[in-house]
Write an enzyme that holds these catalytic residues in place. Structure first.
Site, mmCIF file in Angstrom:
data_model
loop_
_atom_site.group_PDB
_atom_site.id
_atom_site.type_symbol
_atom_site.label_atom_id
_atom_site.label_comp_id
_atom_site.label_asym_id
_atom_site.label_seq_id
_atom_site.Cartn_x
_atom_site.Cartn_y
_atom_site.Cartn_z
ATOM 1 N N ASP A 89 18.672 55.561 15.428
ATOM 2 C CA ASP A 89 18.346 55.429 13.680
ATOM 3 C C ASP A 89 16.973 54.577 13.549
ATOM 4 O O ASP A 89 16.117 54.805 12.724
ATOM 5 C CB ASP A 89 19.480 55.227 12.914
ATOM 6 C CG ASP A 89 20.321 56.374 12.730
ATOM 7 O OD1 ASP A 89 20.147 57.778 13.001
ATOM 8 O OD2 ASP A 89 21.276 56.109 12.078
ATOM 9 N N HIS A 131 20.542 50.324 3.447
ATOM 10 C CA HIS A 131 21.932 50.243 4.705
ATOM 11 C C HIS A 131 21.631 49.178 5.562
ATOM 12 O O HIS A 131 22.527 48.781 6.229
ATOM 13 C CB HIS A 131 21.649 51.502 5.517
ATOM 14 C CG HIS A 131 22.001 52.836 4.976
ATOM 15 N ND1 HIS A 131 23.190 52.987 4.450
ATOM 16 C CD2 HIS A 131 21.130 54.068 4.969
ATOM 17 C CE1 HIS A 131 22.940 54.324 3.857
ATOM 18 N NE2 HIS A 131 21.880 54.921 4.229
ATOM 19 N N GLY A 139 20.818 52.798 9.613
ATOM 20 C CA GLY A 139 20.349 53.920 9.007
ATOM 21 C C GLY A 139 18.985 53.811 8.452
ATOM 22 O O GLY A 139 18.664 54.128 7.414
ATOM 23 N N TYR A 300 13.843 63.337 2.790
ATOM 24 C CA TYR A 300 13.485 64.021 4.077
ATOM 25 C C TYR A 300 12.650 65.119 4.051
ATOM 26 O O TYR A 300 12.148 65.502 5.079
ATOM 27 C CB TYR A 300 14.302 63.665 5.095
ATOM 28 C CG TYR A 300 15.309 62.395 5.054
ATOM 29 C CD1 TYR A 300 14.673 60.956 5.686
ATOM 30 C CD2 TYR A 300 16.288 62.155 4.300
ATOM 31 C CE1 TYR A 300 15.089 59.906 5.423
ATOM 32 C CE2 TYR A 300 16.874 60.834 4.001
ATOM 33 C CZ TYR A 300 16.320 59.876 4.699
ATOM 34 O OH TYR A 300 16.851 58.498 4.511
#
Length: 378
Positions: A89, A131, A139, A300
């Site tokens: 990530d 996050h 994240g 995204y």
């Protein structure tokens, strides 16, 4: 006037060419607003870089030093694992610390613009990295600009902050930074963590100690559609505002609840992203004399969703009704050659191929039950 914090350098927060987190969506948003004649050059200000002292408002010194070392590949594999760095990530990239500090500084730039009276509304869509924890990356998030900004507002301006998070992923890093704090109310509406990272944000997470009831979570069911999302959001947020009576609003405007987003399982269209900022703006008018800072977050699908959603936020900050009708032709023609998918020509093009979820009534009932469980305490 709404201040738009931007510099091309913000696009360099980039893990790799095939990583889903792509800040090109910032440039897409900026150019879309310019094509709509909503954003002028005089509305744009450049971000500053957050100092180490400012980063310490939200992060441990040991972690900041680790990020600096990871920036030039001098952090051991063992320490990378300890601090959540160089994972799938959050892979390390060159000059990571400085590029992340600029992202945090951009949010602080927006904060100062509002808190010093330069404007009542400002945005940094490069921010929203909710996050990140005090001592660990997570994240797609290295430094947590929201946590730093909220603590900055508390200490420098002595203001009580309502943090609103509409990202499909729960805002765990921000929530747990202020879980015992009655001067910060963290609100998050998100897809239930049953099947989605980070798995937190349940209804029973209400804060602790002095912060009990100053944390509100609305984990909505997978495949939630527009009507249920908007109803759940509006009713619960107004309850939160009436309970907390904030001095300032900081909203994280993730755009990944859209049904075209590749990483989540919610099923809203641009109807929801037209209404979210209108509702937040109404709350700002009613409780904070219009003072509202907006940041970005997830999102995204960078050509069909994120820039359209964030343009709606800026438009609402300007006090306008939602953008509808045709999207400026020059913007579509400019970016279509760079996109592998068809760029929408209308603000609601996503309705053309939308298919309603067969379990709609069941999902709506679950969300209504969740809403009742949450607001009964306020």
């Amino acid at each position: 006037m709404t201040i738009f914090v931007y510099d091309d350098a913000l696009l360099e927060y980039r893990f790799s060419d095939d990583h889903p987190f792509n800040q090109m969506r910032l440039l897409l948003t900026k150019t879309l607003l310019e094509s709509c004649h909503l954003l002028k050059s005089t509305d744009i200000i450049k971000p500053r870089v957050a100092t180490d002292e400012e980063l310490l408002l939200g992060h441990q010194a040991e972690y900041i030093q680790a990020v600096k070392k990871a920036s030039n590949n001098s952090l051991s594999n063992e320490d990378c694992e300890k601090f959540g760095l160089n994972s799938n990530d959050t892979p390390n990239f060159m000059d990571m610390h400085n590029k992340c500090a600029l992202l945090v500084g951009a949010t602080l730039t927006a904060v100062d613009a509002v808190m010093t009276g330069q404007t009542k509304t400002a945005c940094n869509f490069g921010g929203g990295l909710h996050h990140g924890f005090r001592g660990r990356a997570s994240g797609f998030c290295i430094y947590n600009d929201s946590t730093v900004a909220i603590e900055y507002i508390k200490q420098k301006y002595q203001q009580r902050v309502l943090y609103i998070d509409t990202d499909a992923h729960h805002g765990d890093g921000v929530q747990f930074s202020f879980y015992n704090d009655s001067d910060v109310f963290t609100y998050s509406i998100h897809e239930t963590g049953r099947y989605l990272f980070p798995g937190t944000g349940n209804v029973h997470e209400k804060g602790d100690g002095d912060g009990y009831l100053y944390c509100m979570n609305l984990p909505i069911d997978a495949y939630t559609e527009d009507e249920s999302f908007i109803q759940t959001f509006e009713v619960s947020l107004k309850k939160a505002c009436a309970f907390f009576n904030p001095d300032i609003i900081l909203s994280q405007n993730g755009a990944d609840a859209h049904y075209l987003d590749p990483l989540t399982h919610l099923s809203v269209t641009h109807k929801t992203f037209q209404q979210i900022p209108q509702i937040i703006n109404q709350c700002a008018q009613n409780y904070t004399d219009g003072k509202w800072i907006a940041i970005g977050g997830g999102g995204y699908n960078i050509f069909q969703v994120a820039p359209l959603a964030w343009a709606q936020v800026y438009n609402a900050m300007e006090g306008n009704e939602p953008l509808t009708g045709d999207i400026p032709k020059d913007w579509v023609e400019r970016w279509q050659p760079k996109s592998k998918i068809k760029i929408p020509t209308n603000w609601n093009t996503d309705l053309e191929k939308y298919e309603a979820i067969p379990r709609r009534l069941d999902i709506e009932e679950k969300n209504e039950q969740t809403l009742k469980r949450v607001i009964m305490h306020y």
